[in-house]
Write an enzyme that holds these catalytic residues in place. Structure first.
Site, PDB file in Angstrom:
ATOM      1  N   GLU A   1       0.841  -1.204   0.000  1.00  0.00           N
ATOM      2  CA  GLU A   1       0.000   0.000   0.000  1.00  0.00           C
ATOM      3  C   GLU A   1       0.874   1.252   0.000  1.00  0.00           C
ATOM      4  O   GLU A   1       1.804   1.386   0.790  1.00  0.00           O
ATOM      5  CB  GLU A   1      -0.894  -0.018   1.236  1.00  0.00           C
TER       6      GLU A   1
ATOM      7  N   LYS B   1      -9.555   1.046  -3.276  1.00  0.00           N
ATOM      8  CA  LYS B   1      -9.994   0.605  -1.955  1.00  0.00           C
ATOM      9  C   LYS B   1     -11.436   1.022  -1.706  1.00  0.00           C
ATOM     10  O   LYS B   1     -11.806   2.181  -1.908  1.00  0.00           O
ATOM     11  CB  LYS B   1      -9.076   1.188  -0.880  1.00  0.00           C
TER      12      LYS B   1
ATOM     13  N   CYS C   1      -4.967  -3.002   3.069  1.00  0.00           N
ATOM     14  CA  CYS C   1      -4.871  -2.809   4.505  1.00  0.00           C
ATOM     15  C   CYS C   1      -6.011  -3.517   5.229  1.00  0.00           C
ATOM     16  O   CYS C   1      -6.189  -4.707   5.077  1.00  0.00           O
ATOM     17  CB  CYS C   1      -4.807  -1.319   4.836  1.00  0.00           C
TER      18      CYS C   1
END
Length: 512
Positions: free
Chosen positions: A268, A329, A379
């Protein structure tokens, strides 16, 4: 027991619950401790003097448990976010106390059933616990970190993961805890108790055999070679133009050009700049490198423009592509990636860059490479199994391999790393799919479709994990199928129906 002693017992049981998720010092889950600490809560609630006292007991338990589970938020708020230490402590405690209110309500409700025999209270306790866990996991965007089911990754309840997921495991554990809380010495001299114990053992063995049967139906692919990049860029330097940014661009740029594995993964925001802010040709050179030959790259970086907004994204490069693959995301972190309504004043106190992203679609196509359908997640998105399950709704597009790209350097050298590894392991168990993790500071790892860690890079080292992974195809697990279609609605419905039936039974008893 005095009120003070009861409060202290609740706090200690809550701390034990936190330790069961990831034991300080080793990060190992302790399933026995999770059940015992929850049994102590059930006993405290049953022996309480009133519903109000039960609510306080449940709230103290949950607040201690949750604060001790995600205390590392203090590091992100104070060390890296610049929030004054007292305010950072207060923020963590306030979050734990707020989320603990779900368990306080559940405890208040349980007390009203606690003296109606033995079987009914145990069932009510388990399903009220389930409702509290579901509420914490889904309301207000959800924050289910440290759910009780994670303590059972390596325990006898683990085979239930492909059937009912982490919340279902938590439900069964709560039922066992409630039964344990009612156990008396005299029960050990009676046949029914031993028969029940034998049935539980038989059920556990049956679940393990069933899990093996599910795994046996899976089609395991040939190994895919991996290079997982762990840049170990200090969080306080990561977005600094004079230190972390040039280091990241140089190290990741060099590694992405040098690796020979089939699939290279950079974590990320490995590239901490927008494409428009990169030197001319930087991304073009990377794209050209992977458009030739038989390699592919997944790269985490922010994308967007001031007019369109920004996303926390993954770019994929491989031969034969037109435009690069893109994943945005979907489940954003409150305060870190979006600002909740009425809380802009709070984010104004923090020094966190890139704090207001757009959301990606809930279900996005996989990255197809070398016969694998690779599903990225970023994440703490892998914390929400019901959202990852959406990708299994269409069997033709179902992932054969999941890849988590993370940067949890925000939380320093804490149990957050071990806890996040456990979360990824649980997702691998639930879906019977391998999970590959590429992180900035740890835990960079390869997890097989049985939830076992096959390769692990030492945290806080700038290094590359060279490993192999076998993608898995075949029928989705029962959990993948029902959660992919209905989310967690079946668990909500089951809990509400069971509790409604319990309330009607109690009413009949009272009127009888």
């Amino acid at each position: 027991m005095s009120a003070a002693a009861r409060a202290l017992a609740a706090l200690l049981a809550g701390l034990a619950q936190a330790a069961s998720i990831a034991l300080p010092g080793s990060g190992a889950p302790l399933w026995c401790l999770q059940i015992v600490s929850l049994a102590l809560l059930a006993w405290l609630l049953r022996t309480g003097a009133s519903a109000r006292a039960a609510a306080l007991t449940g709230w103290l338990f949950a607040t201690a448990w949750l604060a001790a589970t995600f205390w590392w938020l203090y590091v992100s708020l104070h060390t890296y976010g610049g929030l004054a230490a007292p305010l950072a402590v207060l923020a963590v405690l306030a979050l734990a106390a707020f989320l603990g209110s779900y368990y306080a309500i559940a405890s208040w409700c349980f007390w009203r059933f606690a003296h109606t025999g033995r079987a009914l209270p145990a069932i009510v306790f388990a399903f009220l616990w389930l409702l509290a866990e579901l509420a914490r996991g889904q309301w207000w965007t959800g924050f289910p970190w440290g759910a009780g089911g994670y303590a059972h990754l390596d325990g006898p309840l683990a085979p239930l993961a492909p059937l009912v997921g982490v919340y279902g495991i938590g439900l069964v554990a709560a039922l066992l805890a409630a039964l344990l809380a009612q156990l008396r010495r005299a029960d050990l001299l009676r046949a029914p108790a031993w028969i029940a114990a034998a049935l539980l053992v038989a059920a556990g063995l049956g679940a393990a055999q069933w899990q093996q049967a599910v795994l046996a139906r899976m089609q395991v692919h040939a190994p895919l070679s991996l290079a997982l990049l762990q840049g170990n860029i200090p969080q306080d330097e990561k977005f600094q133009p004079g230190s972390g940014v040039p280091l990241a661009l140089a190290w990741y740029g060099e590694q992405m050009q040098a690796q020979t594995a089939q699939l290279v993964v950079a974590p990320e925001t490995a590239i901490p700049l927008l494409p428009s802010d990169l030197e001319p040709g930087y991304l073009a050179r990377i794209s050209q490198r992977y458009r030739q030959g038989e390699q592919a790259l997944l790269l985490g970086m922010p994308l967007g423009t001031p007019a369109a907004g920004y996303t926390n994204s993954v770019l994929g490069f491989a031969a034969g592509q037109g435009a690069p693959y893109r994943y945005d995301k979907h489940h954003l972190v409150p305060f870190g990636e979006f600002i909740p309504p009425l809380f802009r004043w709070f984010t104004g106190l923090l020094q966190i860059p890139l704090g207001d992203f757009n959301r990606g679609a809930p279900s996005q196509p996989p990255f197809v490479f070398a016969g694998e359908r690779i599903a990225p997640n970023i994440c703490y998105e892998d914390l929400f199994g019901e959202e990852l399950a959406l990708r299994f709704a269409d069997a033709r597009q179902a992932p054969t391999l999941m890849v988590n790209l993370s940067n949890i350097a925000w939380f320093g050298d804490t149990l957050a790393l071990d806890q996040h590894l456990a979360i990824s392991r649980m997702r691998a168990l639930e879906f019977a799919r391998p999970m590959v993790r590429a992180t900035n500071t740890g835990m960079t790892a390869v997890i097989d479709h049985r939830g076992q860690v096959q390769a692990l890079l030492a945290p806080f080292e700038r290094a590359v994990l060279q490993a192999r992974v076998r993608g898995v195809d075949g029928p989705g697990t029962p959990y993948a199928r029902w959660a992919g279609r209905w989310g967690l609605a079946p668990l909500w419905l089951a809990a509400l129906l069971v509790l409604l039936a319990a309330a009607l039974m109690q009413r009949r008893r009272n009127n009888g």
